[in-house]
Design a protein around this motif. Structure first.
Motif, PDB file in Angstrom:
ATOM      1  N   ALA A  85       0.864  -1.187   0.000  1.00 48.63           N
ATOM      2  CA  ALA A  85       0.000   0.000   0.000  1.00 48.63           C
ATOM      3  C   ALA A  85       0.888   1.220   0.000  1.00 48.63           C
ATOM      4  CB  ALA A  85      -0.925   0.004   1.213  1.00 48.63           C
ATOM      5  N   SER A  86       0.312   2.372  -0.222  1.00 49.02           N
ATOM      6  CA  SER A  86       1.128   3.585  -0.254  1.00 49.02           C
ATOM      7  C   SER A  86       1.635   3.949   1.140  1.00 49.02           C
ATOM      8  CB  SER A  86       0.320   4.742  -0.844  1.00 49.02           C
ATOM      9  OG  SER A  86      -0.798   5.023  -0.009  1.00 49.02           O
ATOM     10  N   ILE A  87       0.814   3.722   2.169  1.00 48.44           N
ATOM     11  CA  ILE A  87       1.205   4.011   3.549  1.00 48.44           C
ATOM     12  C   ILE A  87       0.471   3.042   4.457  1.00 48.44           C
ATOM     13  CG2 ILE A  87      -0.619   5.732   3.930  1.00 48.44           C
ATOM     14  CD1 ILE A  87       1.458   7.379   5.511  1.00 48.44           C
ATOM     15  N   SER A  88       1.022   2.752   5.617  1.00 54.20           N
ATOM     16  CA  SER A  88       0.487   1.677   6.467  1.00 54.20           C
ATOM     17  C   SER A  88      -0.925   1.941   6.954  1.00 54.20           C
ATOM     18  CB  SER A  88       1.421   1.463   7.667  1.00 54.20           C
ATOM     19  OG  SER A  88       1.531   2.649   8.437  1.00 54.20           O
ATOM     20  N   SER A  89      -1.317   3.198   7.109  1.00 55.00           N
ATOM     21  CA  SER A  89      -2.661   3.503   7.621  1.00 55.00           C
ATOM     22  C   SER A  89      -3.756   3.103   6.645  1.00 55.00           C
ATOM     23  CB  SER A  89      -2.775   4.995   7.945  1.00 55.00           C
ATOM     24  OG  SER A  89      -2.552   5.778   6.785  1.00 55.00           O
ATOM     25  N   ARG A  90      -3.373   2.796   5.378  1.00 56.95           N
ATOM     26  CA  ARG A  90      -4.384   2.323   4.424  1.00 56.95           C
ATOM     27  C   ARG A  90      -4.850   0.912   4.788  1.00 56.95           C
ATOM     28  NH1 ARG A  90      -5.999   7.021   2.416  1.00 56.95           N
ATOM     29  NH2 ARG A  90      -4.209   8.246   1.699  1.00 56.95           N
ATOM     30  N   PHE A  91      -4.039   0.168   5.496  1.00 58.05           N
ATOM     31  CA  PHE A  91      -4.421  -1.189   5.898  1.00 58.05           C
ATOM     32  C   PHE A  91      -5.386  -1.181   7.082  1.00 58.05           C
ATOM     33  CE2 PHE A  91      -0.092  -2.291   4.110  1.00 58.05           C
ATOM     34  CZ  PHE A  91      -0.591  -2.928   2.981  1.00 58.05           C
ATOM     35  N   ALA A  92      -5.132  -0.343   8.065  1.00 60.00           N
ATOM     36  CA  ALA A  92      -5.953  -0.341   9.288  1.00 60.00           C
ATOM     37  C   ALA A  92      -5.676   0.920  10.084  1.00 60.00           C
ATOM     38  CB  ALA A  92      -5.655  -1.572  10.136  1.00 60.00           C
ATOM     39  N   LEU A 104      -3.504  -2.275  13.201  1.00 60.40           N
ATOM     40  CA  LEU A 104      -2.496  -2.612  12.197  1.00 60.40           C
ATOM     41  C   LEU A 104      -1.583  -3.735  12.695  1.00 60.40           C
ATOM     42  CD1 LEU A 104      -1.093  -1.982   9.506  1.00 60.40           C
ATOM     43  CD2 LEU A 104       0.231  -0.227  10.706  1.00 60.40           C
ATOM     44  N   GLY A 105      -1.257  -3.710  13.985  1.00 56.89           N
ATOM     45  CA  GLY A 105      -0.381  -4.737  14.550  1.00 56.89           C
ATOM     46  C   GLY A 105      -0.967  -6.135  14.425  1.00 56.89           C
ATOM     47  N   LYS A 106      -2.286  -6.250  14.617  1.00 57.18           N
ATOM     48  CA  LYS A 106      -2.918  -7.568  14.485  1.00 57.18           C
ATOM     49  C   LYS A 106      -2.805  -8.078  13.054  1.00 57.18           C
ATOM     50  CE  LYS A 106      -7.165 -10.139  15.453  1.00 57.18           C
ATOM     51  NZ  LYS A 106      -7.018 -10.987  14.268  1.00 57.18           N
ATOM     52  N   LEU A 107      -3.039  -7.195  12.084  1.00 59.35           N
ATOM     53  CA  LEU A 107      -2.938  -7.609  10.690  1.00 59.35           C
ATOM     54  C   LEU A 107      -1.510  -8.042  10.364  1.00 59.35           C
ATOM     55  CD1 LEU A 107      -4.409  -7.859   7.979  1.00 59.35           C
ATOM     56  CD2 LEU A 107      -3.771  -5.482   7.503  1.00 59.35           C
ATOM     57  N   PHE A 108      -0.540  -7.338  10.935  1.00 62.62           N
ATOM     58  CA  PHE A 108       0.867  -7.666  10.706  1.00 62.62           C
ATOM     59  C   PHE A 108       1.163  -9.101  11.138  1.00 62.62           C
ATOM     60  CE2 PHE A 108       5.086  -8.081  12.632  1.00 62.62           C
ATOM     61  CZ  PHE A 108       5.926  -7.687  11.605  1.00 62.62           C
ATOM     62  N   TYR A 109       0.770  -9.459  12.347  1.00 63.51           N
ATOM     63  CA  TYR A 109       1.084 -10.791  12.860  1.00 63.51           C
ATOM     64  C   TYR A 109       0.229 -11.879  12.206  1.00 63.51           C
ATOM     65  CZ  TYR A 109       4.143  -8.809  16.404  1.00 63.51           C
ATOM     66  OH  TYR A 109       5.177  -8.173  17.036  1.00 63.51           O
ATOM     67  N   ASP A 110      -1.056 -11.565  11.899  1.00 64.14           N
ATOM     68  CA  ASP A 110      -1.905 -12.553  11.234  1.00 64.14           C
ATOM     69  C   ASP A 110      -1.328 -12.934   9.877  1.00 64.14           C
ATOM     70  OD1 ASP A 110      -3.640 -12.566  13.356  1.00 64.14           O
ATOM     71  OD2 ASP A 110      -5.160 -11.306  12.396  1.00 64.14           O
ATOM     72  N   LEU A 111      -0.843 -11.934   9.119  1.00 64.97           N
ATOM     73  CA  LEU A 111      -0.317 -12.225   7.787  1.00 64.97           C
ATOM     74  C   LEU A 111       1.079 -12.849   7.849  1.00 64.97           C
ATOM     75  CD1 LEU A 111      -1.509  -9.133   5.713  1.00 64.97           C
ATOM     76  CD2 LEU A 111      -2.495 -11.412   5.843  1.00 64.97           C
ATOM     77  N   ARG A 112       1.869 -12.444   8.804  1.00 64.71           N
ATOM     78  CA  ARG A 112       3.193 -13.050   8.928  1.00 64.71           C
ATOM     79  C   ARG A 112       3.085 -14.551   9.195  1.00 64.71           C
ATOM     80  NH1 ARG A 112       8.000 -11.332  13.115  1.00 64.71           N
ATOM     81  NH2 ARG A 112       6.671 -12.453  14.603  1.00 64.71           N
ATOM     82  N   ALA A 113       2.022 -14.951   9.909  1.00 64.73           N
ATOM     83  CA  ALA A 113       1.847 -16.370  10.236  1.00 64.73           C
ATOM     84  C   ALA A 113       1.576 -17.221   9.010  1.00 64.73           C
ATOM     85  CB  ALA A 113       0.708 -16.527  11.241  1.00 64.73           C
ATOM     86  N   VAL A 114       1.101 -16.592   7.896  1.00 63.22           N
ATOM     87  CA  VAL A 114       0.806 -17.355   6.671  1.00 63.22           C
ATOM     88  C   VAL A 114       1.766 -16.996   5.546  1.00 63.22           C
ATOM     89  CG1 VAL A 114      -1.615 -17.711   7.236  1.00 63.22           C
ATOM     90  CG2 VAL A 114      -0.952 -15.645   5.997  1.00 63.22           C
ATOM     91  N   GLY A 115       2.879 -16.318   5.881  1.00 62.01           N
ATOM     92  CA  GLY A 115       3.911 -16.049   4.886  1.00 62.01           C
ATOM     93  C   GLY A 115       3.718 -14.781   4.084  1.00 62.01           C
ATOM     94  N   VAL A 116       2.882 -13.863   4.560  1.00 62.29           N
ATOM     95  CA  VAL A 116       2.629 -12.609   3.838  1.00 62.29           C
ATOM     96  C   VAL A 116       3.251 -11.460   4.614  1.00 62.29           C
ATOM     97  CG1 VAL A 116       0.897 -11.021   2.924  1.00 62.29           C
ATOM     98  CG2 VAL A 116       0.496 -13.488   2.836  1.00 62.29           C
ATOM     99  N   THR A 117       3.983 -10.604   3.901  1.00 62.86           N
ATOM    100  CA  THR A 117       4.641  -9.448   4.510  1.00 62.86           C
ATOM    101  C   THR A 117       3.935  -8.171   4.066  1.00 62.86           C
ATOM    102  OG1 THR A 117       6.772 -10.587   4.492  1.00 62.86           O
ATOM    103  CG2 THR A 117       6.817  -8.196   4.762  1.00 62.86           C
TER     104      THR A 117
END
Length: 562
Positions: A85-92, A104-117
């Motif tokens: 995304a252009s900036i992190s606040s677009r995610f959450a 945003l922190g929850k999304l970070f760890y949820d995606l890291r657990a499935v191999g997504v950065t």
């Protein structure tokens, strides 16, 4: 050159729809693609995905879910993937607290657990560093909080020269440029409110005076204390308008002098200690409590009172607080009000013979009408059959050619068929009504229930205890309110067709001093019985209205069913 190995999914978001001539989400996608343009390791595998939904009030929109699913799928195929995304606040932008949007922190760890950065163009060092992701998450939610506060602050401090927002306060109207100006009809009324309030120190007195003079509020048909208090305690009359929690000087002139307004505020402040707190024990013998009995002069409730000498009365709230200046309604003896009201109650809901007679009269009238209509349909059928016979004779004699004969016979056969069907339908309807009329006897379940109720309630006027509680419940089941109305006002209401809802024609009883007691029947009880599903449905409705009541084994008491 080796082939790119890292799949990328691009996501863009904006809290609201795009402004005319702008493409914020499109620019975000361009920024990400420009960042990846010279990158030989990465390739765009899906998207772009675009949402126009809030990240602070919700978890963005459906395209974020799709982008996450696409990134997870790519990671499963390639071993890893990136969501850009252009900036992190677009995610959450949420705090992640119960009932609030995702952090945003929850999304970070949820995606890291499935191999997504998660990756961004503007703050990539924060979104890719586990030590800094907490700062990025907090910054995103704080930005949303600050933005909300700034919007509220902007509303409060909006340029007053642009005029007030919303509907003008009472006493004013809106000019073509959006600013207010005194309303030639409402402004004098507002000034009069202050004059009466300074003389009486009571909002109810203002209400009573305006009601007596036929002055109506801007909306609705009756003034309320809340409406009058808003005019008297607000600063709009001084030339201000409300901006959030603040009062802002507008361009409209004052319609009340500041000295008069300040005097009214002193009275209002001193009167706050007398504001009713509610509660209290119900009187033992009064039937009408908690606003059930209404004064139609001022619109306020009657207060049940028992004096030290045992005298029981009803007193208008305005007249008690302000005196005759506020309302001319006299103090009424309890029996003077309750006896005619309860007789009206019996007449409307508990008069078994009267109910049966009214239903029988209506059913008989309905049967007679159906018989008359059936007879008319039979005559029309006979006329159509006679015409067909005549066409046959004329065709046989040569007076009618084949074309005319075919056209006329087709038309009149249709008419004959319709007339026969209507005749049969009306005869069946008449027989049905006659059967209903024959079933209206003393053994009818609904009528028997009414008879039991009448026997249980009869003679209980003046009783106490559970019987009074049962009477209150029974009255409330049938009557919305019971009004005490000056006879002249009642006649004027009838003439202007402005009676309160539920007033039934002829349902009124006289009191002393040219007053009437007029019940307002609940709307589900006032409909004509036969228009509401015939006699059986009406009687069932009456019986259900008394569902909370049950006659005791001694046949002398009517009590509430718990």
């Amino acid at each position: 050159m080796s082939a790119p190995t890292i799949p990328v999914v691009i996501y863009a978001a904006r809290s609201k729809a795009e402004e005319p001539g702008k493409d914020s989400t499109g620019d975000q996608v361009k920024d990400v693609r420009a960042r990846l343009e010279s990158d030989q390791e990465r390739f765009e595998c899906a998207g772009p995905f675009i949402d126009h939904a809030s990240g602070s009030k919700g978890d963005r929109g459906p395209d974020l879910r799709r982008a996450i699913e696409a990134a997870e799928s790519a990671a499963a195929r390639h071993g890893r993937a990136e969501l850009w995304a252009s900036i992190s606040s677009r995610f959450a932008r949420g705090s992640g607290k119960p009932g609030e949007a995702r952090a945003l922190g929850k999304l970070f760890y949820d995606l890291r657990a499935v191999g997504v950065t998660l990756r961004t163009v503007e703050d990539d060092e924060f979104i890719t560093n586990e030590m800094l992701i907490g700062f990025a998450s907090k910054q995103a939610s704080k930005y949303a909080d600050d933005l909300s506060a700034n919007v509220r602050r902007g509303i409060r401090h909006r340029d007053p020269t642009k005029g007030p927002w919303g509907v003008p306060a009472y006493g004013f109207r809106k000019r073509d440029d959006g600013h207010w100006e005194p309303d030639p009809v409402e402004a004098p009324v507002a000034r009069r409110m202050f004059d009466i309030y300074l003389q009486t120190s009571a909002y109810n007195a203002v209400l009573a005076a305006l009601t007596l003079d036929g002055v109506r509020p801007r909306r609705g048909s009756m003034w309320t204390v809340a409406l009058i208090r808003k005019v008297i305690t607000g600063r709009s009359v001084l030339g201000y308008f409300r901006r959030g929690d603040d009062w802002v000087r507008g361009e409209h002139p004052a319609i009340v002098e500041e000295a008069i307004w300040e005097a009214a505020q002193r009275i209002a402040e001193n009167s706050r200690k007398w504001t009713p707190k509610g509660g209290g024990r119900l009187p033992a013998r009064h039937v009408f409590v908690r606003g059930m009995l209404v004064c139609d002069i001022c619109g306020q409730a009657f207060l049940p009172r028992t004096e030290r000498n045992g005298r029981e009365t009803y007193q208008c709230k305005t007249a008690k607080q302000v005196g005759k200046k506020g309302c001319q309604m006299p103090i009424l003896r309890r029996a003077e009000v309750e006896v005619p009201a309860l007789r009206l109650f019996e007449r409307w809901a508990l008069d078994v013979d009267g109910t049966r007679e009214r239903l029988a009269e209506q059913l008989a009238g309905r049967e007679g009408t159906a018989r008359e209509q059936a007879a008319r349909a039979a005559r029309e059928a006979a006329d159509a059959a006679s015409a067909l016979d005549r066409f046959d004779r004329d065709y046989a004699s040569g007076a009618l050619d084949a074309a005319d004969y075919g056209r006329l016979t087709a038309k009149f056969r249709d008419e004959l068929s319709a007339a026969d069907a209507e005749r049969d339908r009306l005869h069946a309807r008449a027989d049905e009504v006659a059967a209903m009329l024959g079933g209206l006897d003393a053994e009818h379940e609904g009528l028997r229930r009414l008879a039991e109720l009448r026997a249980a309630i009869a003679g209980q006027i003046g009783s106490a205890g559970d019987d009074v509680q049962a009477l209150r419940a029974a009255m409330a089941a049938v009557f919305e309110k019971v009004h005490v109305v000056p006879e002249q006002l009642y006649e004027d209401q009838i003439e202007r067709a402005e009676q309160p809802r539920g007033f039934a024609p002829g349902l009124a009883a006289g009191l002393e001093g040219d007053l009437l007691v007029v019940p307002a029947v609940r709307l589900d009880m006032i409909a004509d019985p036969l228009e509401a599903g015939e006699a059986d449905a009406f009687l069932r409705r009456v019986a259900l209205a008394f569902g909370p009541l049950q006659r005791q084994p001694d046949n002398q008491h009517l009590t509430l069913v718990s």
